[in-house]
Design a protein around this motif. Sequence first.
Motif, PDB file in Angstrom:
ATOM      1  N   LEU A  31       6.269  51.861   5.072  1.00 41.50           N
ATOM      2  CA  LEU A  31       6.402  50.939   3.940  1.00 41.50           C
ATOM      3  C   LEU A  31       7.884  50.802   3.564  1.00 41.50           C
ATOM      4  O   LEU A  31       8.348  51.278   2.541  1.00 41.50           O
ATOM      5  N   ARG A  32       8.630  50.162   4.425  1.00 43.36           N
ATOM      6  CA  ARG A  32      10.067  50.051   4.204  1.00 43.36           C
ATOM      7  C   ARG A  32      10.402  48.701   3.569  1.00 43.36           C
ATOM      8  O   ARG A  32       9.648  47.749   3.694  1.00 43.36           O
ATOM      9  N   GLY A  33      11.563  48.617   2.942  1.00 41.56           N
ATOM     10  CA  GLY A  33      11.962  47.396   2.263  1.00 41.56           C
ATOM     11  C   GLY A  33      12.603  46.400   3.196  1.00 41.56           C
ATOM     12  O   GLY A  33      13.758  45.992   2.996  1.00 41.56           O
ATOM     13  N   SER A  34      11.861  45.966   4.202  1.00 40.86           N
ATOM     14  CA  SER A  34      12.437  45.080   5.220  1.00 40.86           C
ATOM     15  C   SER A  34      12.753  43.693   4.676  1.00 40.86           C
ATOM     16  O   SER A  34      13.491  42.941   5.312  1.00 40.86           O
ATOM     17  N   LEU A  35      12.210  43.337   3.524  1.00 38.80           N
ATOM     18  CA  LEU A  35      12.502  42.022   2.945  1.00 38.80           C
ATOM     19  C   LEU A  35      13.340  42.129   1.677  1.00 38.80           C
ATOM     20  O   LEU A  35      13.363  41.201   0.861  1.00 38.80           O
ATOM     21  N   ALA A  36      14.041  43.236   1.509  1.00 39.88           N
ATOM     22  CA  ALA A  36      14.896  43.396   0.331  1.00 39.88           C
ATOM     23  C   ALA A  36      15.922  42.268   0.286  1.00 39.88           C
ATOM     24  O   ALA A  36      16.582  41.959   1.281  1.00 39.88           O
ATOM     25  N   THR A  38      15.205  39.128  -0.068  1.00 40.31           N
ATOM     26  CA  THR A  38      14.579  37.874   0.363  1.00 40.31           C
ATOM     27  C   THR A  38      13.663  37.364  -0.739  1.00 40.31           C
ATOM     28  O   THR A  38      12.877  38.127  -1.308  1.00 40.31           O
ATOM     29  N   ALA A  39      13.756  36.070  -1.039  1.00 45.54           N
ATOM     30  CA  ALA A  39      12.908  35.472  -2.072  1.00 45.54           C
ATOM     31  C   ALA A  39      11.702  34.795  -1.423  1.00 45.54           C
ATOM     32  O   ALA A  39      11.843  34.020  -0.479  1.00 45.54           O
ATOM     33  N   VAL A  40      10.529  35.108  -1.936  1.00 44.73           N
ATOM     34  CA  VAL A  40       9.269  34.553  -1.445  1.00 44.73           C
ATOM     35  C   VAL A  40       8.540  33.918  -2.613  1.00 44.73           C
ATOM     36  O   VAL A  40       8.441  34.526  -3.699  1.00 44.73           O
ATOM     37  N   CYS A  41       8.021  32.713  -2.406  1.00 46.63           N
ATOM     38  CA  CYS A  41       7.296  32.008  -3.464  1.00 46.63           C
ATOM     39  C   CYS A  41       5.859  31.756  -3.039  1.00 46.63           C
ATOM     40  O   CYS A  41       5.608  31.257  -1.936  1.00 46.63           O
ATOM     41  N   THR A  42       4.918  32.101  -3.909  1.00 49.53           N
ATOM     42  CA  THR A  42       3.516  31.719  -3.691  1.00 49.53           C
ATOM     43  C   THR A  42       3.329  30.349  -4.340  1.00 49.53           C
ATOM     44  O   THR A  42       3.261  30.228  -5.558  1.00 49.53           O
ATOM     45  N   ARG A  61       5.768  44.980  -1.737  1.00 52.35           N
ATOM     46  CA  ARG A  61       5.828  46.242  -1.001  1.00 52.35           C
ATOM     47  C   ARG A  61       6.876  46.205   0.108  1.00 52.35           C
ATOM     48  O   ARG A  61       7.362  47.257   0.527  1.00 52.35           O
ATOM     49  N   LEU A  62       7.206  45.014   0.574  1.00 54.44           N
ATOM     50  CA  LEU A  62       8.271  44.872   1.563  1.00 54.44           C
ATOM     51  C   LEU A  62       9.636  44.703   0.915  1.00 54.44           C
ATOM     52  O   LEU A  62      10.640  44.541   1.604  1.00 54.44           O
ATOM     53  N   GLY A  63       9.677  44.730  -0.407  1.00 53.27           N
ATOM     54  CA  GLY A  63      10.940  44.679  -1.115  1.00 53.27           C
ATOM     55  C   GLY A  63      11.424  43.298  -1.484  1.00 53.27           C
ATOM     56  O   GLY A  63      12.565  43.136  -1.937  1.00 53.27           O
ATOM     57  N   ALA A  64      10.594  42.262  -1.298  1.00 55.32           N
ATOM     58  CA  ALA A  64      11.018  40.884  -1.579  1.00 55.32           C
ATOM     59  C   ALA A  64      11.022  40.605  -3.077  1.00 55.32           C
ATOM     60  O   ALA A  64      10.349  41.279  -3.869  1.00 55.32           O
ATOM     61  N   ASP A  65      11.805  39.591  -3.455  1.00 53.88           N
ATOM     62  CA  ASP A  65      11.729  39.031  -4.805  1.00 53.88           C
ATOM     63  C   ASP A  65      10.646  37.956  -4.787  1.00 53.88           C
ATOM     64  O   ASP A  65      10.701  37.032  -3.971  1.00 53.88           O
ATOM     65  N   GLY A  93      17.383  29.299  -3.107  1.00 50.56           N
ATOM     66  CA  GLY A  93      17.511  30.404  -2.165  1.00 50.56           C
ATOM     67  C   GLY A  93      16.210  31.011  -1.698  1.00 50.56           C
ATOM     68  O   GLY A  93      16.214  32.065  -1.050  1.00 50.56           O
ATOM     69  N   VAL A  94      15.085  30.368  -1.989  1.00 47.59           N
ATOM     70  CA  VAL A  94      13.786  30.882  -1.522  1.00 47.59           C
ATOM     71  C   VAL A  94      13.665  30.628  -0.023  1.00 47.59           C
ATOM     72  O   VAL A  94      13.851  29.496   0.443  1.00 47.59           O
ATOM     73  N   ARG A  95      13.338  31.671   0.736  1.00 43.85           N
ATOM     74  CA  ARG A  95      13.227  31.557   2.198  1.00 43.85           C
ATOM     75  C   ARG A  95      11.785  31.497   2.688  1.00 43.85           C
ATOM     76  O   ARG A  95      11.515  30.959   3.755  1.00 43.85           O
ATOM     77  N   GLY A  96      10.871  32.088   1.943  1.00 46.39           N
ATOM     78  CA  GLY A  96       9.476  32.132   2.382  1.00 46.39           C
ATOM     79  C   GLY A  96       8.555  31.488   1.374  1.00 46.39           C
ATOM     80  O   GLY A  96       8.686  31.720   0.162  1.00 46.39           O
ATOM     81  N   PHE A  97       7.641  30.663   1.873  1.00 45.45           N
ATOM     82  CA  PHE A  97       6.686  29.974   1.000  1.00 45.45           C
ATOM     83  C   PHE A  97       5.267  30.245   1.510  1.00 45.45           C
ATOM     84  O   PHE A  97       4.967  30.018   2.684  1.00 45.45           O
ATOM     85  N   VAL A  98       4.433  30.727   0.608  1.00 42.10           N
ATOM     86  CA  VAL A  98       3.010  30.893   0.880  1.00 42.10           C
ATOM     87  C   VAL A  98       2.319  29.744   0.170  1.00 42.10           C
ATOM     88  O   VAL A  98       2.314  29.684  -1.064  1.00 42.10           O
TER      89      VAL A  98
END
Length: 300
Positions: A31-36, A38-42, A61-65, A93-98
């Motif tokens: 359970l590492r912060g591999s997405l520290a 990184t901004a993710v939006c649902t 849990r991956l450390g994302a905002d 600056g959001v990189r990931g979108f769900v």
Amino acid sequence: MPHLLTLDGMPRERILALLDRAQLFAEGHDLRGSLAGTAVCTLFFEPSTRTRMSFHLAAQRLGADVLNFDASTSSTRKGETALDTLRNLEAMGVRGFVVRHSEDGAVAALARRVRPGTALINAGDGRSAHPTQGLLDMLTLRQAKGDAFERLTVLIVGDVRHSRVARSDLHALRTLGAGEIRVCGPQALLPDDGTLAGCAVSHDLDAALDGVDVVMMLRLQRERMEEGLVSSLEDYHRTYGLTAQRLRRAKPDAVVMHPGPINRGVEITDEVADGPQSLILRQVHNGVAVRMAVLESLLG
């Protein structure tokens, strides 16, 4: 894989790699912060509980905002398009979108317009696909029954016509080589577009249950239905509801699955949903692990 839009056409090796990684997360490993950072939006334009909350937890849990977009309180109420909403969030600056949307193909259409480096995950679009649900169902099934999908007889019951979950499950089951796939439901709720190619189709639930290893129940998608497709909820339950008595026709070690939300007393009884053969809450548990694996794969 810049985006995850569907399981249709995804190579078997790719599915298995995601399941293997998700299994590690499900067991609490790495359970590492591999997405520290990184901004993710649902980005949800439809209601959701399990999918939205599990993606939120997975990203955290991956450390994302994590940003939660609520269409009911956003500028979409003022006429802003989904694409403009996404582009404005990209500019922040959001990189990931769900993304969840009511229209078929809406997430793929957005994916064609985003900047390089932006990743979209389809969290359910219309009737088309719900790929992370398909993956979590396969993870749950593999945990319960092992890797030999070719030995399994799987029955999908209910409103397949309106179900994006059923389509993604079918894509995954075919790719993983399920031995036999049966589909049962009223004719009005079964698709006629080739979705059921290669499946054994039945309208008799008692006969369809004979000797199956897995029973996947589907919710009646009443919000997507035309009037008259189901005469009444009571009639539907009488003909297609899964009861403990009916479940005895399956193999003794058969398992029961349901993507939720459950319409208790319609497609499934309390006794079955909460019984020893039910994997419904394990599916929910695995949803976080699978979505961690997908987010890490796309954004890590």
